[in-house]
Design a protein around this motif. Sequence first.
Motif, PDB file in Angstrom:
ATOM      1  N   ALA A   1       9.916  12.972   1.366  1.00  0.00           N
ATOM      2  CA  ALA A   1       9.779  12.175   2.585  1.00  0.00           C
ATOM      3  C   ALA A   1       8.623  11.187   2.415  1.00  0.00           C
ATOM      4  O   ALA A   1       7.638  11.491   1.736  1.00  0.00           O
ATOM      5  CB  ALA A   1       9.518  13.060   3.792  1.00  0.00           C
ATOM      6  N   THR A   2       8.774  10.038   3.033  1.00  0.00           N
ATOM      7  CA  THR A   2       7.671   9.084   3.127  1.00  0.00           C
ATOM      8  C   THR A   2       6.693   9.598   4.174  1.00  0.00           C
ATOM      9  O   THR A   2       7.093   9.990   5.278  1.00  0.00           O
ATOM     10  CB  THR A   2       8.217   7.706   3.538  1.00  0.00           C
ATOM     11  OG1 THR A   2       9.105   7.260   2.511  1.00  0.00           O
ATOM     12  CG2 THR A   2       7.094   6.707   3.704  1.00  0.00           C
ATOM     13  N   LEU A   3       5.390   9.575   3.838  1.00  0.00           N
ATOM     14  CA  LEU A   3       4.378  10.104   4.759  1.00  0.00           C
ATOM     15  C   LEU A   3       3.621   9.005   5.492  1.00  0.00           C
ATOM     16  O   LEU A   3       3.142   9.227   6.608  1.00  0.00           O
ATOM     17  CB  LEU A   3       3.384  10.981   3.987  1.00  0.00           C
ATOM     18  CG  LEU A   3       3.974  12.197   3.276  1.00  0.00           C
ATOM     19  CD1 LEU A   3       2.873  12.957   2.539  1.00  0.00           C
ATOM     20  CD2 LEU A   3       4.681  13.116   4.265  1.00  0.00           C
ATOM     21  N   SER A   4       3.456   7.842   4.872  1.00  0.00           N
ATOM     22  CA  SER A   4       2.718   6.781   5.570  1.00  0.00           C
ATOM     23  C   SER A   4       2.919   5.441   4.865  1.00  0.00           C
ATOM     24  O   SER A   4       3.328   5.380   3.698  1.00  0.00           O
ATOM     25  CB  SER A   4       1.217   7.101   5.615  1.00  0.00           C
ATOM     26  OG  SER A   4       0.653   7.047   4.322  1.00  0.00           O
TER      27      SER A   4
ATOM     28  N   GLU B   1       5.915 -15.576  -5.279  1.00  0.00           N
ATOM     29  CA  GLU B   1       4.970 -15.400  -4.167  1.00  0.00           C
ATOM     30  C   GLU B   1       5.052 -13.963  -3.640  1.00  0.00           C
ATOM     31  O   GLU B   1       6.155 -13.448  -3.399  1.00  0.00           O
ATOM     32  CB  GLU B   1       5.310 -16.388  -3.046  1.00  0.00           C
ATOM     33  CG  GLU B   1       4.395 -16.291  -1.837  1.00  0.00           C
ATOM     34  CD  GLU B   1       4.920 -17.078  -0.633  1.00  0.00           C
ATOM     35  OE1 GLU B   1       4.268 -17.034   0.411  1.00  0.00           O
ATOM     36  OE2 GLU B   1       5.989 -17.709  -0.750  1.00  0.00           O
ATOM     37  N   ALA B   2       3.881 -13.354  -3.458  1.00  0.00           N
ATOM     38  CA  ALA B   2       3.834 -12.005  -2.860  1.00  0.00           C
ATOM     39  C   ALA B   2       3.816 -12.165  -1.348  1.00  0.00           C
ATOM     40  O   ALA B   2       2.863 -12.697  -0.782  1.00  0.00           O
ATOM     41  CB  ALA B   2       2.594 -11.263  -3.335  1.00  0.00           C
ATOM     42  N   VAL B   3       4.889 -11.726  -0.688  1.00  0.00           N
ATOM     43  CA  VAL B   3       5.005 -11.932   0.760  1.00  0.00           C
ATOM     44  C   VAL B   3       4.638 -10.687   1.571  1.00  0.00           C
ATOM     45  O   VAL B   3       4.354 -10.792   2.763  1.00  0.00           O
ATOM     46  CB  VAL B   3       6.414 -12.430   1.152  1.00  0.00           C
ATOM     47  CG1 VAL B   3       6.579 -13.880   0.762  1.00  0.00           C
ATOM     48  CG2 VAL B   3       7.505 -11.571   0.529  1.00  0.00           C
ATOM     49  N   GLN B   4       4.656  -9.530   0.939  1.00  0.00           N
ATOM     50  CA  GLN B   4       4.255  -8.304   1.623  1.00  0.00           C
ATOM     51  C   GLN B   4       3.586  -7.411   0.585  1.00  0.00           C
ATOM     52  O   GLN B   4       3.983  -7.412  -0.590  1.00  0.00           O
ATOM     53  CB  GLN B   4       5.462  -7.557   2.220  1.00  0.00           C
ATOM     54  CG  GLN B   4       6.267  -8.369   3.205  1.00  0.00           C
ATOM     55  CD  GLN B   4       7.332  -7.546   3.934  1.00  0.00           C
ATOM     56  OE1 GLN B   4       7.455  -6.341   3.749  1.00  0.00           O
ATOM     57  NE2 GLN B   4       8.100  -8.205   4.773  1.00  0.00           N
ATOM     58  N   GLU B   5       2.607  -6.605   1.034  1.00  0.00           N
ATOM     59  CA  GLU B   5       1.995  -5.683   0.077  1.00  0.00           C
ATOM     60  C   GLU B   5       1.236  -4.583   0.802  1.00  0.00           C
ATOM     61  O   GLU B   5       0.881  -4.736   1.985  1.00  0.00           O
ATOM     62  CB  GLU B   5       1.070  -6.413  -0.896  1.00  0.00           C
ATOM     63  CG  GLU B   5      -0.146  -7.029  -0.259  1.00  0.00           C
ATOM     64  CD  GLU B   5      -0.990  -7.818  -1.244  1.00  0.00           C
ATOM     65  OE1 GLU B   5      -0.467  -8.242  -2.286  1.00  0.00           O
ATOM     66  OE2 GLU B   5      -2.176  -8.004  -0.949  1.00  0.00           O
ATOM     67  N   GLY B   6       1.017  -3.515   0.085  1.00  0.00           N
ATOM     68  CA  GLY B   6       0.261  -2.420   0.679  1.00  0.00           C
ATOM     69  C   GLY B   6       0.444  -1.150  -0.112  1.00  0.00           C
ATOM     70  O   GLY B   6       0.734  -1.189  -1.317  1.00  0.00           O
ATOM     71  N   GLU B   7       0.265  -0.038   0.582  1.00  0.00           N
ATOM     72  CA  GLU B   7       0.378   1.270  -0.066  1.00  0.00           C
ATOM     73  C   GLU B   7       1.242   2.184   0.784  1.00  0.00           C
ATOM     74  O   GLU B   7       1.262   2.069   2.017  1.00  0.00           O
ATOM     75  CB  GLU B   7      -1.003   1.923  -0.209  1.00  0.00           C
ATOM     76  CG  GLU B   7      -1.810   1.346  -1.340  1.00  0.00           C
ATOM     77  CD  GLU B   7      -3.035   2.189  -1.675  1.00  0.00           C
ATOM     78  OE1 GLU B   7      -3.573   1.983  -2.770  1.00  0.00           O
ATOM     79  OE2 GLU B   7      -3.434   3.054  -0.861  1.00  0.00           O
ATOM     80  N   THR B   8       1.926   3.075   0.119  1.00  0.00           N
ATOM     81  CA  THR B   8       2.718   4.080   0.820  1.00  0.00           C
ATOM     82  C   THR B   8       2.494   5.437   0.155  1.00  0.00           C
ATOM     83  O   THR B   8       2.306   5.504  -1.067  1.00  0.00           O
ATOM     84  CB  THR B   8       4.218   3.698   0.820  1.00  0.00           C
ATOM     85  OG1 THR B   8       4.960   4.695   1.512  1.00  0.00           O
ATOM     86  CG2 THR B   8       4.789   3.536  -0.574  1.00  0.00           C
ATOM     87  N   LEU B   9       2.475   6.476   0.966  1.00  0.00           N
ATOM     88  CA  LEU B   9       2.401   7.840   0.439  1.00  0.00           C
ATOM     89  C   LEU B   9       3.803   8.421   0.433  1.00  0.00           C
ATOM     90  O   LEU B   9       4.502   8.379   1.455  1.00  0.00           O
ATOM     91  CB  LEU B   9       1.516   8.734   1.312  1.00  0.00           C
ATOM     92  CG  LEU B   9       0.015   8.480   1.315  1.00  0.00           C
ATOM     93  CD1 LEU B   9      -0.692   9.575   2.135  1.00  0.00           C
ATOM     94  CD2 LEU B   9      -0.547   8.463  -0.095  1.00  0.00           C
ATOM     95  N   LEU B  10       4.196   8.952  -0.716  1.00  0.00           N
ATOM     96  CA  LEU B  10       5.518   9.560  -0.860  1.00  0.00           C
ATOM     97  C   LEU B  10       5.360  10.998  -1.311  1.00  0.00           C
ATOM     98  O   LEU B  10       4.760  11.259  -2.366  1.00  0.00           O
ATOM     99  CB  LEU B  10       6.346   8.776  -1.888  1.00  0.00           C
ATOM    100  CG  LEU B  10       7.752   9.306  -2.172  1.00  0.00           C
ATOM    101  CD1 LEU B  10       8.648   9.172  -0.939  1.00  0.00           C
ATOM    102  CD2 LEU B  10       8.382   8.570  -3.357  1.00  0.00           C
TER     103      LEU B  10
END
Length: 167
Positions: A98-101, A148-157
């Motif tokens: 599951a994706t956590l955040s 071009e980078a249009v979105q970015e970030g981090e996710t916890l899986l």
Amino acid sequence: MTPNDAPGDVPAGRKLAAGEYGYNDLEIHDHYETAGVTVTEAHVVGFAGLSGDLFDVHMDDEFARGLGFPGRIAHGLLGLSLADGLKTRSPIRLLGVATLSWNWSFKGPILIGDRIHAAIAVAGKRDTKRPDRGIVTLGMRVLKQTGEAVQEGETLLMMRLRDSASA
Ligand SMILES: C[C@@H](O)CC(=O)SCCNC(=O)CCNC(=O)[C@H](O)C(C)(C)COP(=O)(O)OP(=O)(O)OC[C@H]1O[C@@H](n2cnc3c(N)ncnc32)[C@H](O)[C@@H]1OP(=O)(O)O
């Protein structure tokens, strides 16, 4: 690749080959690029209906141009959803639980006709109390056909181990 790297930087670590990966197969700095998807009018209209977000900037070219965009723009969460769909299945198959955040930034518009894909790197790993599961931090960037980078970030899986009988 981490969200702080400049687009075009060559990331450290292994470039993952197509295939299936469990938590125990991944190392920090492993990275891969997903397949791409072209954002269509059907995606935007469908997502508007699904989410109920009928804001004019997504539905009306003239309105969007009045705000300084070249035309109507895709919902940010549509772009994220498309990239998330590619993240765990194409061409890398991550054995997710599951994706956590998400910790996420929308940096530029995605227009109808743009082709997007994601660049993903393992930024962190931690075991959990359950021996058959672990949590990875994935640095992720959504790129257009222009680079071009249009979105970015981090996710916890949360992931399961490959060959884990109890998963
Ligand atoms: C790939 C995508 O398509 C997947 C998805 O989109 S899935 C849909 C979105 N996600 C969800 O709906 C998940 C909702 N969450 C849950 O159902 C539960 O949290 C869980 C089943 C994932 C885990 O629950 P449980 O088995 O009870 O585990 P614990 O709560 O004991 O947590 C286990 C360890 O994980 C850590 N943790 C849990 N949640 C988070 C979080 N949001 N952020 C960071 N860390 C989290 C928790 O601290 C435990 O760590 P420990 O060291 O084992 O104590």
